[in-house]
Scaffold this motif. Structure first.
Motif, PDB file in Angstrom:
ATOM      1  N   GLY A 134       2.087  14.340  38.337  1.00 55.13           N
ATOM      2  CA  GLY A 134       1.209  12.807  37.790  1.00 55.13           C
ATOM      3  C   GLY A 134       0.171  12.958  36.825  1.00 55.13           C
ATOM      4  N   ARG A 135      -0.173  14.053  36.431  1.00 53.19           N
ATOM      5  CA  ARG A 135      -1.232  14.762  35.750  1.00 53.19           C
ATOM      6  C   ARG A 135      -1.346  13.825  34.725  1.00 53.19           C
ATOM      7  N   ILE A 136      -2.239  13.230  34.121  1.00 58.24           N
ATOM      8  CA  ILE A 136      -2.701  12.547  32.984  1.00 58.24           C
ATOM      9  C   ILE A 136      -2.962  13.317  32.100  1.00 58.24           C
ATOM     10  N   TYR A 137      -3.285  14.447  31.802  1.00 60.13           N
ATOM     11  CA  TYR A 137      -3.068  15.675  30.800  1.00 60.13           C
ATOM     12  C   TYR A 137      -2.329  16.496  30.838  1.00 60.13           C
ATOM     13  N   SER A 138      -1.460  17.226  29.978  1.00 55.77           N
ATOM     14  CA  SER A 138      -0.965  18.336  30.225  1.00 55.77           C
ATOM     15  C   SER A 138      -1.741  19.853  29.028  1.00 55.77           C
ATOM     16  N   ILE A 139      -1.726  19.976  29.039  1.00 52.26           N
ATOM     17  CA  ILE A 139      -2.833  21.260  28.590  1.00 52.26           C
ATOM     18  C   ILE A 139      -1.798  22.781  28.853  1.00 52.26           C
ATOM     19  N   PRO A 140      -1.031  23.533  27.922  1.00 52.93           N
ATOM     20  CA  PRO A 140       0.049  24.510  28.204  1.00 52.93           C
ATOM     21  C   PRO A 140      -0.764  25.255  27.768  1.00 52.93           C
ATOM     22  N   GLY A 141      -1.105  26.134  28.350  1.00 48.97           N
ATOM     23  CA  GLY A 141      -1.561  27.722  27.669  1.00 48.97           C
ATOM     24  C   GLY A 141      -2.967  28.093  28.091  1.00 48.97           C
ATOM     25  N   ALA A 142      -3.533  28.795  28.558  1.00 48.55           N
ATOM     26  CA  ALA A 142      -4.496  29.716  29.063  1.00 48.55           C
ATOM     27  C   ALA A 142      -5.262  29.671  27.521  1.00 48.55           C
ATOM     28  N   GLN A 143      -5.351  29.456  26.727  1.00 47.07           N
ATOM     29  CA  GLN A 143      -5.798  30.454  25.482  1.00 47.07           C
ATOM     30  C   GLN A 143      -6.310  28.577  25.118  1.00 47.07           C
ATOM     31  N   TYR A 144      -5.395  27.394  24.769  1.00 43.98           N
ATOM     32  CA  TYR A 144      -5.961  26.314  24.804  1.00 43.98           C
ATOM     33  C   TYR A 144      -6.744  25.299  25.592  1.00 43.98           C
ATOM     34  N   LYS A 145      -6.619  25.941  26.666  1.00 45.17           N
ATOM     35  CA  LYS A 145      -7.469  25.390  28.136  1.00 45.17           C
ATOM     36  C   LYS A 145      -8.717  25.955  28.094  1.00 45.17           C
ATOM     37  N   THR A 146      -8.862  27.505  27.747  1.00 44.94           N
ATOM     38  CA  THR A 146     -10.625  27.691  27.135  1.00 44.94           C
ATOM     39  C   THR A 146     -11.012  26.948  25.687  1.00 44.94           C
ATOM     40  N   VAL A 147     -10.091  26.815  24.774  1.00 44.17           N
ATOM     41  CA  VAL A 147     -10.886  26.414  23.607  1.00 44.17           C
ATOM     42  C   VAL A 147     -11.833  24.406  23.814  1.00 44.17           C
ATOM     43  N   ILE A 148     -10.579  24.150  24.934  1.00 46.29           N
ATOM     44  CA  ILE A 148     -11.049  22.753  24.780  1.00 46.29           C
ATOM     45  C   ILE A 148     -12.626  22.517  25.609  1.00 46.29           C
ATOM     46  N   ALA A 149     -12.445  23.524  26.743  1.00 50.03           N
ATOM     47  CA  ALA A 149     -13.398  24.281  27.688  1.00 50.03           C
ATOM     48  C   ALA A 149     -14.632  24.552  26.795  1.00 50.03           C
ATOM     49  N   LEU A 150     -14.410  24.752  26.004  1.00 48.94           N
ATOM     50  CA  LEU A 150     -15.311  24.798  24.579  1.00 48.94           C
ATOM     51  C   LEU A 150     -16.114  24.540  23.741  1.00 48.94           C
ATOM     52  N   THR A 151     -15.086  23.361  24.017  1.00 46.00           N
ATOM     53  CA  THR A 151     -15.700  22.204  22.111  1.00 46.00           C
ATOM     54  C   THR A 151     -16.642  21.318  23.743  1.00 46.00           C
ATOM     55  N   LYS A 152     -16.072  21.340  24.385  1.00 48.64           N
ATOM     56  CA  LYS A 152     -17.319  20.048  25.197  1.00 48.64           C
ATOM     57  C   LYS A 152     -18.486  21.200  25.614  1.00 48.64           C
TER      58      LYS A 152
END
Length: 257
Positions: free
Chosen positions: A223-241
């Protein structure tokens, strides 16, 4: 004792890449399928492959989602109450390699027709019967680009994210799950069609579509609203914030010179 009714999923862009993996993994789960793409010959080949491999029913619906009349045929199929669609996967892609002023306005608009208008209209068509039945789901394939200042493609995907998050919260109480899937670089035809080589990003940044879709379906089940596969992309998105958009845009502009 009555058997469990077979579920049906409609997948756009199923002839290659992420959409092809969605079709296979959903068929493996026992879903019957409605497949939507422009190339009728490739659609028929995929349908035969799925029927042979999994024994599911597969309906093909050739349509160009940038054409409103053809898009309307897909909307009508989603709206059918006597042949319900339980899951809509808005996966059809459209990308442009050139920068904004390198493309004419009609080409840019055609991209938005596929990435925004089609997602809106197909989701609208699917949600009404799903909400009436009290169950159903929509997976909108977005992109990590949605979190970056990268022209109209990123802007379109940012709209997909915002729309999906809103719809997820709006219709959750009516039994409908809506999720945005945000992949990064993926080993598909998408980048090849834009003449973007695998050397455009380090090897570790390229995702396997089967891994990506398996992770997406697990996130959807939760039931998640977002799916962000790959630890590398979770890191990218965290950095964009943490980094201002102006700095991100300046960095990307340097890379294009």
């Amino acid at each position: 004792m009555s058997s469990t009714p077979t579920k049906t999923a409609l997948v756009t862009g199923p002839t290659a890449g992420i959409g092809h993996s969605f079709a296979h993994q959903l068929a493996r789960r026992g879903y019957d399928l409605v497949l939507v793409a422009r190339d009728e010959e490739r659609l028929a080949a995929v349908a035969a492959e799925l029927t042979t491999s999994y024994g599911v029913q597969v309906e093909v619906l050739p349509a160009d989602l940038a054409d409103r009349d053809q898009l309307g045929l897909v909307e009508a199929r989603l709206a059918e109450r006597d042949r319900p669609v339980d899951l809509l996967v808005n996966n059809a892609g459209f990308g442009l390699k050139g920068r904004f002023l390198d493309n004419d306005a009609d080409t840019e608009t055609q991209m938005l027709e596929v990435l925004v208008t089609a997602v809106l209209r197909l989701t609208h068509a699917a949600l009404s019967p799903m909400a009436e039945r009290g169950h159903g789901g929509v997976i909108n394939v977005s992109s990590v680009a949605a979190f970056l200042p990268r022209g109209t493609y990123a802007a379109a995907k940012a709209w997909v994210n915002s729309f999906s998050e809103w719809a997820a919260n709006e219709y959750r109480t009516q039994g409908v799950t809506v999720m945005a899937l945000c992949p990064g670089f993926t080993k598909t035809e998408f980048h090849e069609r834009m003449d973007v080589g695998r050397d455009s990003a380090p090897g570790f940044m390229w995702l396997d579509p089967d891994f990506l879709v398996a992770k997406a379906l697990k996130d959807f089940d939760k039931g998640r609203i977002y799916s962000i596969p790959g630890a590398q992309y979770k890191t990218v998105i965290a950095l964009t914030k943490l980094v201002p958009n102006k700095a991100l845009q300046a960095y990307q502009s340097m890379g294009r010179r």
